[in-house]
Design a protein around this motif. Structure first.
Motif, short mmCIF file in Angstrom:
data_model
loop_
_atom_site.label_atom_id
_atom_site.label_comp_id
_atom_site.label_asym_id
_atom_site.label_seq_id
_atom_site.Cartn_x
_atom_site.Cartn_y
_atom_site.Cartn_z
N UNK A 205 0.85 -1.20 0.00
CA UNK A 205 0.00 0.00 0.00
C UNK A 205 0.88 1.25 0.00
N UNK A 206 0.57 2.20 -0.88
CA UNK A 206 1.24 3.50 -0.84
C UNK A 206 0.29 4.56 -1.40
N UNK A 207 0.55 5.83 -1.06
CA UNK A 207 -0.35 6.91 -1.48
C UNK A 207 0.02 7.50 -2.84
N UNK A 208 1.31 7.70 -3.05
CA UNK A 208 1.68 8.32 -4.33
C UNK A 208 2.90 7.66 -4.94
N UNK B 190 -1.64 11.58 -4.11
CA UNK B 190 -1.23 12.66 -3.19
C UNK B 190 0.00 12.24 -2.41
N UNK B 191 1.00 13.12 -2.31
CA UNK B 191 2.21 12.74 -1.57
C UNK B 191 1.94 12.68 -0.07
N UNK B 192 2.68 11.82 0.62
CA UNK B 192 2.55 11.67 2.08
C UNK B 192 3.94 11.78 2.71
N UNK B 193 3.98 11.71 4.06
CA UNK B 193 5.22 12.08 4.75
C UNK B 193 6.39 11.09 4.60
#
Ligand SMILES: Nc1nc2c(ncn2[C@@H]2O[C@H](COP(=O)(O)OP(=O)(O)OP(=O)(O)O)[C@@H](O)[C@H]2O)c(=O)[nH]1
Length: 308
Positions: free
Chosen positions: A68-71, A87-90
């Motif tokens: 799983x990853x956001x971007x 969308x980028x995440x931290x």
């Protein structure tokens, strides 16, 4: 992050993708799978396209069945490719892709939680399936770019201009949006060649093209129309705004610093400006802007004239 860029990639593989259930907008519902299964499927699916953006879109959707990853973002300098999916995440993890010393760009995954060691190993394994299809897509992209680009000034060539102008005129008519063009020509360019040689002339052409590009928005398009003549295509721009852009270009060229034998080479451009009229076609638009440029030359150069 940089936005995704337009490509001129010919979309010849859509039908093939659709047959395989990979139409552009509708990727199938994805079920979890094992790494081995996913690698096998990925290898097949990634070979269905020569469009780098589509390959990465498929890669992102498929990889998320396992990790799983956001971007996912991708940057590759030599082909001007920059893509951001999601969308980028931290938290992030990046991979510099290469094959046999060839730089194939940088891939970055982000998400809210740290990536675990086993997830990183899985991602690396999946990336191995991406390298060759991506390399082929980059070669294809480079070939398409070279066929549409003037090698000296790195602006669009005549073929690219004809295609873009045709497309933008049709779009402007269909959407009832304004469209303007500027045609510009370096003043007394022959004297530069005669006094300083063709190599200097080439350097001036490159510098003027770079100055013009630096003054425009990303969506504006610059083409080398002829020897020392350029065409700027301004979509969604009315004649008044286009004239302002033209004046900005003229000032920028006059302010250019070109040192030559302990003195500054004085440069200027003349410009014609025309906005697409109702019912007009591309050749009529080009004819009018060319006449306006001729008027600017005849009136003394280093000025802009509106087309009648
Ligand atoms: N160095 C170089 N010169 C070029 C290139 N293409 C065309 N030229 C030269 O550009 C010059 C254009 O000269 P002219 O058409 O007389 O125009 P000009 O001297 O700029 O005069 P005006 O346009 O009337 O101000 C010619 O000498 C061409 O040989 C190129 O790629 N490199």
């Amino acid at each position: 992050m940089l936005p995704s860029e337009h490509t001129n990639t010919v979309d010849f593989d859509t039908a093939r993708l659709q047959r395989l259930g990979y139409a552009q907008k509708q990727l199938p519902t994805l079920q979890p799978v094992s790494l081995a299964q996913l690698r096998q499927q990925l290898s097949m699916q990634l070979q269905t396209s020569l469009d780098a953006e589509r390959i990465l879109t498929i890669f992102r959707a498929e990889s998320q069945r396992l990790v799983t990853f956001d971007s996912l973002s991708y940057v590759q300098d030599s082909t001007d490719m920059s893509l951001q999916l999601g969308e980028t995440a931290s938290h992030s993890t990046s991979y510099h892709l290469s094959h046999d010393g060839e730089q194939l760009g940088c891939l970055t995954f982000t998400r809210q939680q740290r990536f675990k060691e086993e997830e990183l190993a899985e991602l690396e394994s999946l990336i191995a399936s991406l390298v060759f299809p991506l390399r082929n897509a980059l070669l294809y992209r480079l070939a398409v770019q070279s066929s549409l680009r003037d090698p000296l000034t790195k602006t669009g060539n005549r073929l690219a201009m004809d295609q873009s102008l045709q497309r933008e005129v049709e779009l402007a008519k269909r959407n009832q949006l304004p469209l303007s063009v500027l045609m510009l020509d370096i003043d007394h360019f022959k004297q530069i060649n005669d006094n300083f040689g063709h190599h200097t002339g080439d350097e001036v052409l490159k510098a003027v093209a770079a100055t013009i590009k630096s003054q425009l928005r990303n969506v504006d398009m610059v083409f080398r129309y002829g020897g020392e003549e350029f065409l700027v295509l301004l979509s969604g721009t009315c004649s008044e705004a286009a004239a302002m852009v033209g004046e900005r270009l003229r000032h920028a060229v006059v302010s250019m610093q070109m040192p030559m034998h302990c003195q500054q080479l004085g440069l200027s451009i003349s410009l014609g400006c025309a906005a697409l009229q109702l019912g007009e076609n591309t050749s009529s638009l080009l004819g009018r802007v060319d006449s306006a440029l001729y008027d600017a030359k005849r009136a003394g150069r280093n000025r802009l004239r509106m087309a009648g």
